[in-house]
Design a protein around this motif. Structure first.
Motif, PDB file in Angstrom:
ATOM      1  N   SER A  34      -3.403  -3.740   1.482  1.00  0.00           N
ATOM      2  CA  SER A  34      -3.919  -2.402   1.172  1.00  0.00           C
ATOM      3  C   SER A  34      -3.516  -1.978  -0.231  1.00  0.00           C
ATOM      4  N   TYR A  50       1.442  -4.808  -0.818  1.00  0.00           N
ATOM      5  CA  TYR A  50       0.448  -3.799  -1.216  1.00  0.00           C
ATOM      6  C   TYR A  50       0.003  -4.083  -2.636  1.00  0.00           C
ATOM      7  N   TYR A  79      -3.133   5.586   1.042  1.00  0.00           N
ATOM      8  CA  TYR A  79      -3.202   4.180   1.445  1.00  0.00           C
ATOM      9  C   TYR A  79      -4.669   3.878   1.777  1.00  0.00           C
TER      10      TYR A  79
HETATM   11  P1  5GP Z   1       4.773   2.220   4.562  1.00  0.00           P
HETATM   12  O1  5GP Z   1       4.858   3.225   3.454  1.00  0.00           O
HETATM   13  O2  5GP Z   1       5.906   2.337   5.534  1.00  0.00           O
HETATM   14  O3  5GP Z   1       4.542   0.813   4.072  1.00  0.00           O
HETATM   15  O4  5GP Z   1       3.455   2.546   5.379  1.00  0.00           O
HETATM   16  C1  5GP Z   1       3.190   3.807   5.851  1.00  0.00           C
HETATM   17  C2  5GP Z   1       2.044   3.768   6.819  1.00  0.00           C
HETATM   18  O5  5GP Z   1       0.803   3.531   6.143  1.00  0.00           O
HETATM   19  C3  5GP Z   1       2.172   2.672   7.867  1.00  0.00           C
HETATM   20  O6  5GP Z   1       1.813   3.215   9.121  1.00  0.00           O
HETATM   21  C4  5GP Z   1       1.158   1.663   7.387  1.00  0.00           C
HETATM   22  O7  5GP Z   1       0.710   0.859   8.449  1.00  0.00           O
HETATM   23  C5  5GP Z   1       0.082   2.567   6.862  1.00  0.00           C
HETATM   24  N1  5GP Z   1      -0.902   1.882   6.015  1.00  0.00           N
HETATM   25  C6  5GP Z   1      -0.712   0.801   5.243  1.00  0.00           C
HETATM   26  N2  5GP Z   1      -1.850   0.436   4.647  1.00  0.00           N
HETATM   27  C7  5GP Z   1      -2.799   1.304   5.056  1.00  0.00           C
HETATM   28  C8  5GP Z   1      -4.196   1.432   4.787  1.00  0.00           C
HETATM   29  O8  5GP Z   1      -4.821   0.674   4.052  1.00  0.00           O
HETATM   30  N3  5GP Z   1      -4.845   2.454   5.386  1.00  0.00           N
HETATM   31  C9  5GP Z   1      -4.210   3.333   6.208  1.00  0.00           C
HETATM   32  N4  5GP Z   1      -4.959   4.283   6.777  1.00  0.00           N
HETATM   33  N5  5GP Z   1      -2.902   3.227   6.495  1.00  0.00           N
HETATM   34  C10 5GP Z   1      -2.202   2.238   5.913  1.00  0.00           C
END
Ligand code: 5GP
Length: 189
Positions: A34, A50, A79
């Protein structure tokens, strides 16, 4: 057939660990990297965990229609799932696996329909979830409380997914998840 596995959960339920384990064991899966606007953590790798981009770059990608879905997961932290990631992985004849928040999971499920299996990873309890977030050491007191409140709300999305796994014991949860993923991948063969 082009297929997708959507792994979603409240923050701290252990979904990232499960996704990483699945990727280690199955070479027919590939991770959709992502784009996000938060800062890179010490152990993270650009382009692997990421694509770390600026809010301006993120807005530009929204304008270009580059995202299959995107969310402001935390205040001022965006995200998004890139269409180019899904296409790249399918062109490589692999099943795409997503690690995303509950709202993004619902959007992707709506978009991909029967091509996708949406799995909700549930923590055994809120208490466990809180201590997991604390132990991860990536949160300060304020962001920790925010993540706990959000997790409580996100539990409501469990019913909206295709199936769920309770992550009490990691090995057991992984076995259950593997069986579900395997059955889905071999469906219609
Ligand atoms: P973290 O900051 O802990 O890596 O992620 C925070 C949240 O964002 C997690 O629940 C993760 O799964 C979610 N997340 C990561 N990539 C994406 C994305 O591409 N789209 C969405 N909607 N959520 C995401």
């Amino acid at each position: 057939m082009q297929k997708a596995i959507i792994i979603t959960a409240p923050s701290g339920a252990g979904k990232t660990t499960l996704v990483k384990k699945l990727l280690q064991e199955r070479s027919d899966l590939a991770f959709s990297v992502s784009a996000c606007t938060r800062h890179k953590r010490e152990n993270e790798v650009e382009g692997k965990d990421y694509y770390f981009i600026t809010p301006q770059q993120f807005q530009q990608k929204i304008k270009e229609g580059a995202f299959a879905e995107w969310e402001e997961v935390y205040e001022n932290m965006y995200y998004g799932t890139l269409m180019s990631e899904i296409e790249r992985i399918w062109a490589d004849n692999k099943t795409v696996i997503f690690d995303i928040d509950v709202k993004g999971a619902l959007s992707l499920k709506k978009k991909l329909g029967s091509k996708a299996l949406a799995v909700f990873i549930a923590p055994p309890s809120v208490k466990v979830l809180k201590s997991r977030l604390e132990n991860r050491g990536t949160e300060n007191q304020q962001t920790l409380q925010k993540r706990v409140d959000k997790a409580l709300y996100e539990m409501k999305y469990k019913e909206a997914m295709d199936t769920f796994v309770i992550n009490d014991n990691l090995e057991e949860a992984f076995q259950q998840l593997s069986i579900k993923v395997d059955a889905f991948i071999h469906l219609d063969e």
